[in-house]
Design a protein around this motif. Structure first.
Motif, PDB file in Angstrom:
ATOM      1  N   MET A   1     -72.789 -38.598  -0.801  1.00 41.34           N
ATOM      2  CA  MET A   1     -71.271 -38.485  -0.643  1.00 41.34           C
ATOM      3  C   MET A   1     -70.891 -38.171   0.843  1.00 41.34           C
ATOM      4  O   MET A   1     -70.025 -38.822   1.387  1.00 41.34           O
ATOM      5  N   ASP A   2     -71.500 -37.413   1.573  1.00 39.81           N
ATOM      6  CA  ASP A   2     -71.076 -36.884   2.673  1.00 39.81           C
ATOM      7  C   ASP A   2     -71.583 -37.896   3.899  1.00 39.81           C
ATOM      8  O   ASP A   2     -70.916 -38.006   4.855  1.00 39.81           O
ATOM      9  N   SER A   3     -72.638 -38.666   3.679  1.00 39.23           N
ATOM     10  CA  SER A   3     -73.105 -39.647   4.671  1.00 39.23           C
ATOM     11  C   SER A   3     -71.880 -40.986   4.761  1.00 39.23           C
ATOM     12  O   SER A   3     -72.086 -41.726   5.523  1.00 39.23           O
ATOM     13  N   GLY A   4     -71.291 -40.947   3.510  1.00 37.58           N
ATOM     14  CA  GLY A   4     -70.539 -42.312   3.556  1.00 37.58           C
ATOM     15  C   GLY A   4     -71.486 -43.560   2.737  1.00 37.58           C
ATOM     16  O   GLY A   4     -70.859 -44.423   2.480  1.00 37.58           O
ATOM     17  N   ASP A   5     -72.542 -43.172   2.375  1.00 40.60           N
ATOM     18  CA  ASP A   5     -73.243 -44.258   1.498  1.00 40.60           C
ATOM     19  C   ASP A   5     -72.873 -44.485   0.353  1.00 40.60           C
ATOM     20  O   ASP A   5     -72.781 -45.402  -0.063  1.00 40.60           O
ATOM     21  N   LEU A   6     -72.408 -43.329  -0.426  1.00 38.49           N
ATOM     22  CA  LEU A   6     -71.559 -43.825  -1.695  1.00 38.49           C
ATOM     23  C   LEU A   6     -70.552 -44.386  -1.890  1.00 38.49           C
ATOM     24  O   LEU A   6     -70.263 -45.432  -2.429  1.00 38.49           O
ATOM     25  N   GLU A   7     -69.570 -44.314  -0.588  1.00 36.23           N
ATOM     26  CA  GLU A   7     -68.413 -44.983  -0.290  1.00 36.23           C
ATOM     27  C   GLU A   7     -68.681 -46.591  -0.090  1.00 36.23           C
ATOM     28  O   GLU A   7     -68.170 -47.627  -0.639  1.00 36.23           O
ATOM     29  N   ARG A   8     -69.932 -46.689   0.763  1.00 39.69           N
ATOM     30  CA  ARG A   8     -70.163 -47.964   1.082  1.00 39.69           C
ATOM     31  C   ARG A   8     -70.634 -48.899  -0.138  1.00 39.69           C
ATOM     32  O   ARG A   8     -70.402 -49.994  -0.402  1.00 39.69           O
ATOM     33  N   HIS A   9     -71.438 -47.962  -1.159  1.00 38.77           N
ATOM     34  CA  HIS A   9     -71.886 -48.612  -2.077  1.00 38.77           C
ATOM     35  C   HIS A   9     -70.616 -48.886  -2.909  1.00 38.77           C
ATOM     36  O   HIS A   9     -70.782 -50.001  -3.536  1.00 38.77           O
ATOM     37  N   LEU A  10     -69.872 -47.923  -3.217  1.00 37.65           N
ATOM     38  CA  LEU A  10     -68.522 -48.534  -3.952  1.00 37.65           C
ATOM     39  C   LEU A  10     -68.031 -49.815  -3.700  1.00 37.65           C
ATOM     40  O   LEU A  10     -67.459 -50.651  -4.425  1.00 37.65           O
ATOM     41  N   ARG A  11     -67.669 -49.851  -2.065  1.00 37.46           N
ATOM     42  CA  ARG A  11     -66.929 -50.961  -1.806  1.00 37.46           C
ATOM     43  C   ARG A  11     -67.929 -52.143  -2.232  1.00 37.46           C
ATOM     44  O   ARG A  11     -67.366 -53.303  -2.448  1.00 37.46           O
ATOM     45  N   HIS A  12     -68.981 -51.974  -1.737  1.00 39.02           N
ATOM     46  CA  HIS A  12     -69.954 -52.997  -2.034  1.00 39.02           C
ATOM     47  C   HIS A  12     -69.864 -53.586  -3.495  1.00 39.02           C
ATOM     48  O   HIS A  12     -69.698 -54.761  -3.914  1.00 39.02           O
ATOM     49  N   VAL A  13     -70.148 -52.781  -4.647  1.00 38.84           N
ATOM     50  CA  VAL A  13     -70.118 -53.182  -6.064  1.00 38.84           C
ATOM     51  C   VAL A  13     -68.500 -53.493  -6.391  1.00 38.84           C
ATOM     52  O   VAL A  13     -68.384 -54.462  -7.353  1.00 38.84           O
ATOM     53  N   ARG A  14     -67.604 -52.982  -5.808  1.00 35.18           N
ATOM     54  CA  ARG A  14     -66.200 -53.264  -6.098  1.00 35.18           C
ATOM     55  C   ARG A  14     -66.098 -54.991  -5.805  1.00 35.18           C
ATOM     56  O   ARG A  14     -65.492 -55.485  -6.796  1.00 35.18           O
ATOM     57  N   ARG A  15     -66.548 -55.106  -4.820  1.00 37.13           N
ATOM     58  CA  ARG A  15     -66.452 -56.672  -4.303  1.00 37.13           C
ATOM     59  C   ARG A  15     -67.316 -57.532  -5.518  1.00 37.13           C
ATOM     60  O   ARG A  15     -66.592 -58.604  -6.025  1.00 37.13           O
ATOM     61  N   ARG A  16     -68.425 -57.205  -5.758  1.00 33.71           N
ATOM     62  CA  ARG A  16     -69.267 -57.918  -6.878  1.00 33.71           C
ATOM     63  C   ARG A  16     -68.542 -57.891  -8.009  1.00 33.71           C
ATOM     64  O   ARG A  16     -68.423 -58.911  -8.917  1.00 33.71           O
ATOM     65  N   HIS A  17     -68.003 -56.794  -8.527  1.00 35.45           N
ATOM     66  CA  HIS A  17     -67.692 -56.568  -9.923  1.00 35.45           C
ATOM     67  C   HIS A  17     -66.295 -57.571  -9.781  1.00 35.45           C
ATOM     68  O   HIS A  17     -65.863 -57.962 -11.118  1.00 35.45           O
ATOM     69  N   ARG A  18     -65.546 -57.541  -8.887  1.00 35.25           N
ATOM     70  CA  ARG A  18     -64.215 -58.413  -8.916  1.00 35.25           C
ATOM     71  C   ARG A  18     -64.487 -59.767  -9.088  1.00 35.25           C
ATOM     72  O   ARG A  18     -63.904 -60.479  -9.949  1.00 35.25           O
ATOM     73  N   ARG A  19     -65.607 -60.236  -8.389  1.00 31.06           N
ATOM     74  CA  ARG A  19     -65.978 -61.665  -8.567  1.00 31.06           C
ATOM     75  C   ARG A  19     -66.578 -61.776 -10.069  1.00 31.06           C
ATOM     76  O   ARG A  19     -66.172 -63.043 -10.457  1.00 31.06           O
ATOM     77  N   ARG A  20     -67.067 -60.963 -10.583  1.00 38.04           N
ATOM     78  CA  ARG A  20     -67.504 -61.115 -11.969  1.00 38.04           C
ATOM     79  C   ARG A  20     -66.288 -60.804 -12.993  1.00 38.04           C
ATOM     80  O   ARG A  20     -66.402 -61.663 -13.875  1.00 38.04           O
ATOM     81  N   ARG A  21     -65.488 -60.166 -12.548  1.00 36.89           N
ATOM     82  CA  ARG A  21     -64.263 -60.141 -13.469  1.00 36.89           C
ATOM     83  C   ARG A  21     -63.759 -61.586 -13.453  1.00 36.89           C
ATOM     84  O   ARG A  21     -63.076 -62.005 -14.423  1.00 36.89           O
ATOM     85  N   ASP A  22     -63.418 -61.953 -12.098  1.00 36.83           N
ATOM     86  CA  ASP A  22     -62.940 -63.442 -12.178  1.00 36.83           C
ATOM     87  C   ASP A  22     -63.665 -64.496 -12.934  1.00 36.83           C
ATOM     88  O   ASP A  22     -62.985 -65.418 -13.523  1.00 36.83           O
ATOM     89  N   VAL A  23     -65.002 -64.323 -12.850  1.00 32.73           N
ATOM     90  CA  VAL A  23     -65.734 -65.384 -13.621  1.00 32.73           C
ATOM     91  C   VAL A  23     -65.439 -65.110 -15.055  1.00 32.73           C
ATOM     92  O   VAL A  23     -65.420 -66.131 -15.779  1.00 32.73           O
ATOM     93  N   MET A  24     -65.342 -63.794 -15.677  1.00 32.60           N
ATOM     94  CA  MET A  24     -65.253 -63.770 -17.024  1.00 32.60           C
ATOM     95  C   MET A  24     -63.665 -64.166 -17.493  1.00 32.60           C
ATOM     96  O   MET A  24     -63.612 -64.642 -18.411  1.00 32.60           O
ATOM     97  N   LEU A  25     -62.651 -64.074 -16.249  1.00 35.64           N
ATOM     98  CA  LEU A  25     -61.420 -64.435 -16.755  1.00 35.64           C
ATOM     99  C   LEU A  25     -61.452 -65.965 -16.939  1.00 35.64           C
ATOM    100  O   LEU A  25     -60.712 -66.411 -17.877  1.00 35.64           O
ATOM    101  N   ARG A  26     -61.998 -66.663 -16.193  1.00 41.22           N
ATOM    102  CA  ARG A  26     -62.120 -67.901 -16.058  1.00 41.22           C
ATOM    103  C   ARG A  26     -62.945 -68.399 -17.466  1.00 41.22           C
ATOM    104  O   ARG A  26     -62.594 -69.438 -18.179  1.00 41.22           O
ATOM    105  N   ALA A  27     -64.184 -67.652 -17.757  1.00 43.03           N
ATOM    106  CA  ALA A  27     -64.805 -68.099 -18.979  1.00 43.03           C
ATOM    107  C   ALA A  27     -63.900 -67.612 -20.215  1.00 43.03           C
ATOM    108  O   ALA A  27     -63.910 -68.552 -21.205  1.00 43.03           O
ATOM    109  N   VAL A  28     -63.170 -66.910 -20.375  1.00 41.96           N
ATOM    110  CA  VAL A  28     -62.441 -66.498 -21.350  1.00 41.96           C
ATOM    111  C   VAL A  28     -61.587 -67.639 -21.646  1.00 41.96           C
ATOM    112  O   VAL A  28     -61.140 -68.074 -22.754  1.00 41.96           O
TER     113      VAL A  28
END
Lengths: 534, 534
Positions: free
Chosen positions: A419-446
């Protein structure tokens, strides 16, 4: 029959099983052709394929062919059984369709899951489920260590106790259960780097019995995290590190009982797991409807409960955000000495704009706030935080002390560094991008595979809720039909108290895009396979 | 006055404070001579030394001179204050005697602890203690986050609730509290190596919600450990990984209440912490005397409780081993449907011969067995294990699930590797040698500095119990006098229910030999300083 045609593709698509041992790439040796003492003479005339498929399915189910086992090549098995190769390939195809085996390229055909209810204990797997004959009076949902995962039968139980864990313990090919982030993205390198620094710097006294509130460095880091990400101003002395939101609810439940509060209002629909947590703690639940504005505060007031548990930033499972007027109404309700428990389980995952600030940021004196790293990093770390109003802090610390004397130190110190080093925020930004793409895939699939479904909720979180305008559909039947095809999802009715339209709660964060697409396709086929839909 | 002469040596002996921040070698910058706006004109005539010592003591106590602060050189401060250097060195000497500052060689004189009760909150330190005005009905021992450590006053409270944590939170120079192994020996290199291997090998699914019983690999490793070290045969499915024995007692307490058991027999003397744990869980306690053969099973039978918690391998705090006849009596008692809870907290630390097998090894059906890594490795890891008879396993797993959904995964996987690789057994052999040497040092020191004390217990464990043949002595006064001199120990009366001879419970495992020797010497001086002893 469309489902068969579709799921037939899956083995060659290289979809991975959700099971850990197989996902690790640990594939057992191929079994010999005599592996099951198969005697083709037992097969009924004209029924060799069905007979072979049934024998194989039983062997997978009862553990004789454990996950990871490589099956003999179809040519080899056909020779041994004195049948045509077509008999074997068709039997294999049927098992692949139902999700028990999968083609793994040059590794051959491998057992990937045992979704049918096996008849004998499976060792060393997460296992739990209702035990009708439990000797423990008043204890809901006892698990049955050593007993088999229930498979699709889990959806047919009238008793919802223990079903979440039972489903979790059931192997499958594609897991669309909600509540799990992208675990493959876990920042192993950063974690190990932080662990090395922690081990180099930690003093002997830190290995002793510590503060039940948690490591000071983590409490400071959480304060910074909450300030940056959730708009919360707090002092490290107010933060109690807990073993996830589950423990937070357990501690708060005890506290409220000591204050004479035995009824807690909950959102309906709302998290089944959270409700079970409160019920195990001895509380009666008062369901309060959720609409497009979030929790219905008028109904809350009418219900007469003195405490409420809610998910204001991203309601589970509907995905709605508690709107401004409701927030004011809720804080008005709470100002009268009521207790608001804010479960801020996935608020950091907002895709269209910054997340709404936590309720706690508006009213620190009246809100018990719980969050965790389960959706940020991994549920298995079992680390969260609990902030309570000052007059309840002593009792919470006492409850935490007697619960376990505090969280384990090394994970806390590593998290503090991340948390202090910023690694967790970097990780969050990284997975947020991945999650958003996956959400879009799911929306299209639905849209493609579940054309009649309505999608609910904000552009946030790790899951979608879909409902169907078909009052005759039982969503538990739909989930069971999907699991028979190797795809796991939560029926919406699990998370409802009052009846409502059928639906599904679909997690999209954990798996890759092709699994999401295939999983939703299987859901569509399962839907069409149901009697109502035919 | 002997104590002063003795403790005067301590700064130059380079004894280390127990405080973590200072023990890490983190020494703050030297404060300037104007650091406290000292005005020597305020000093009464002829009282400059006492005035200066008092001002310094207040500054340490209220946090203006935090732990780690370097004091100005005596020559510098003397010049600034326009006093002779002897005034400053004598004031420093007094603070060194009372344990607040210490000479650290070329680092100068450093604040090492604040044993006197400070008047303002000390941030980010383990802090807890009785809060008379707590709003929480029925909740014992609420801590007071942010409030000052109580210092020696902790021993003067008539209320024993929370005292163990309050003492733990009080800084000191030498800590002879029982129950902590040699933490400086923590195998950091082996841990990091195992963590690296774990992070390289773990699959994404392992980061998700897991089995509330714990990681299969750790449950298998614990089975091997218990077979090799405690004579217990078990199946991994019977093992529930818990957050230490404290959590095990909490889970069992709930279980027993559900079975209608509300009274639990405990050893007297016995662990205060364990008693408090059970009481917080809603149990009444039935004290059962302990003699040279261990728990008096006749008295247990007469007491009428249906469950008992005991420490058969190395009774806490007396150190006796439950003898063969008592074991048979106890198992006979238990055969009648009673519940035996075996707290096997430090059995691996036997110095003269292999430890006696666990009770559980004799009667798996009737014994709930709890152990942990707290005494093997470090309490701060918060990992232990609980084995219960088969008919109680479901309920225990359910309780663990609702407590926290299971322990954190990474620590579990690392521990499993350390157990499987033999690293943990190597570590145990290593610390056992160190502990034995430290025990011998303590035995010699007790003989020299506490000549009237009786030493009790087997050649095992991490602590000694000593008693005094002086019915007028209050051991809490002795412990308070010792803490005023910077040395922490448990008064035996804390661990008693019925009255008995005064005594101390002295941990010898945590610190180096010279601290043990000096600590016991301070205890001797504290004893002589008491009115009765003069």
């Amino acid at each position: 029959m469309d489902v068969m045609g579709r799921s037939k593709k899956s083995p060659s698509q290289g979809s991975k099983p959700a099971d850990a041992s197989a996902a690790d790439g640990a594939v057992g040796g191929a079994v010999g052709s005599d592996f099951l003492q198969l005697d083709i003479g037992q097969a009924p005339p004209g029924g060799r394929i069905a007979w072979l498929a049934d024998r194989l399915r039983s062997a997978v189910a009862d553990g004789r062919l454990p996950v990871g086992t490589r099956l003999p090549a179809s040519r080899v098995l056909a020779e041994e059984l004195h049948v045509t190769r077509g008999v074997v390939t068709e039997a294999y195809r049927r098992l692949a369709e139902s999700g028990q085996i999968a083609g793994r390229g040059r590794l051959g055909t491998v057992v990937v899951a045992a979704p049918a209810a096996p008849r004998s204990p499976v060792r060393d797997r997460p296992v739990s489920g209702p035990a009708p004959g439990s000797p423990t009076a008043g204890s809901p949902a006892p698990s049955v260590p050593g007993s088999p995962p229930p498979g699709p039968a889990v959806f047919r139980s009238a008793d919802r106790e223990g079903v979440v864990d039972a489903l979790r313990a059931t192997p499958c090919r594609i897991d669309l259960s909600p509540g799990v982030p992208d675990l493959a993205a876990f920042p192993r390198t950063a974690w190990l780097r932080a662990e090395r620094a922690v081990l180099a710097g930690v003093g002997p006294a830190d290995f002793g019995y510590g503060d039940p509130r948690g490591a000071p460095s983590l409490r400071r880091a959480v304060v910074g995290w909450l300030a940056r990400n959730r708009g919360i101003r707090a002092d490290p002395d107010e933060v109690v590190v807990v073993a996830g939101v589950a423990q937070a609810l357990g501690l708060l439940g005890r506290l409220l009982r000591e204050e004479g509060i035995h009824r807690i209002a909950v959102e309906d629909p709302g998290s089944l797991g959270a409700r079970q947590q409160l019920e195990y703690g001895g509380h009666a639940l008062v369901p309060v409807p959720v609409d497009a504005g979030g929790l219905d505060v008028g109904a809350l007031r009418a219900g007469g409960a003195r405490a409420v548990l809610l998910t204001p930033a991203h309601q589970f499972p509907t995905g709605v955000v508690l709107d401004g007027e409701r927030r004011r109404e809720l804080l008005d309700w709470a100002a009268d000495g009521k207790v608001v428990i804010e479960d801020d389980y996935d608020a950091e995952h907002r895709y269209d704009r910054p997340p709404v600030p936590a309720l706690r940021s508006l009213m620190p004196e009246g809100v018990c706030y719980a969050g965790s790293v389960s959706k940020l990093l991994a549920p298995a770390l079992r680390v969260g935080w609990l902030l309570v109003p000052p007059d309840r802090l002593d009792a919470v610390v006492t409850a935490k002390r007697y619960a376990d004397l505090g969280n384990g130190i090394l994970t806390q110190l590593v998290l503090a560094r991340l948390m202090d080093s910023g690694d967790l925020e970097r990780h969050l930004r990284h997975v947020r991008r991945r999650h958003r793409r996956r959400r879009d895939v799911m929306l299209r699939a639905v849209e493609e595979y579940l054309p009649g479904a309505r999608v609910h909720g904000a552009a946030a979180g790790l899951h979608l809720m879909v409902t169907f305008d078909d009052d005759g559909l039982r969503d538990v039947d739909l989930a069971a039909a999907a699991l028979e095809r190797g795809v796991k999802a939560h029926p919406l009715s699990w998370h409802r108290i009052a009846p409502g339209p059928p639906g599904l709660v679909l997690g999209y964060a954990a798996g890759p895009a092709h699994e999401i697409e295939e999983g939703v396709a299987v859901l569509g086929a399962a839907l069409r396979s149901l009697p109502r839909a035919r």
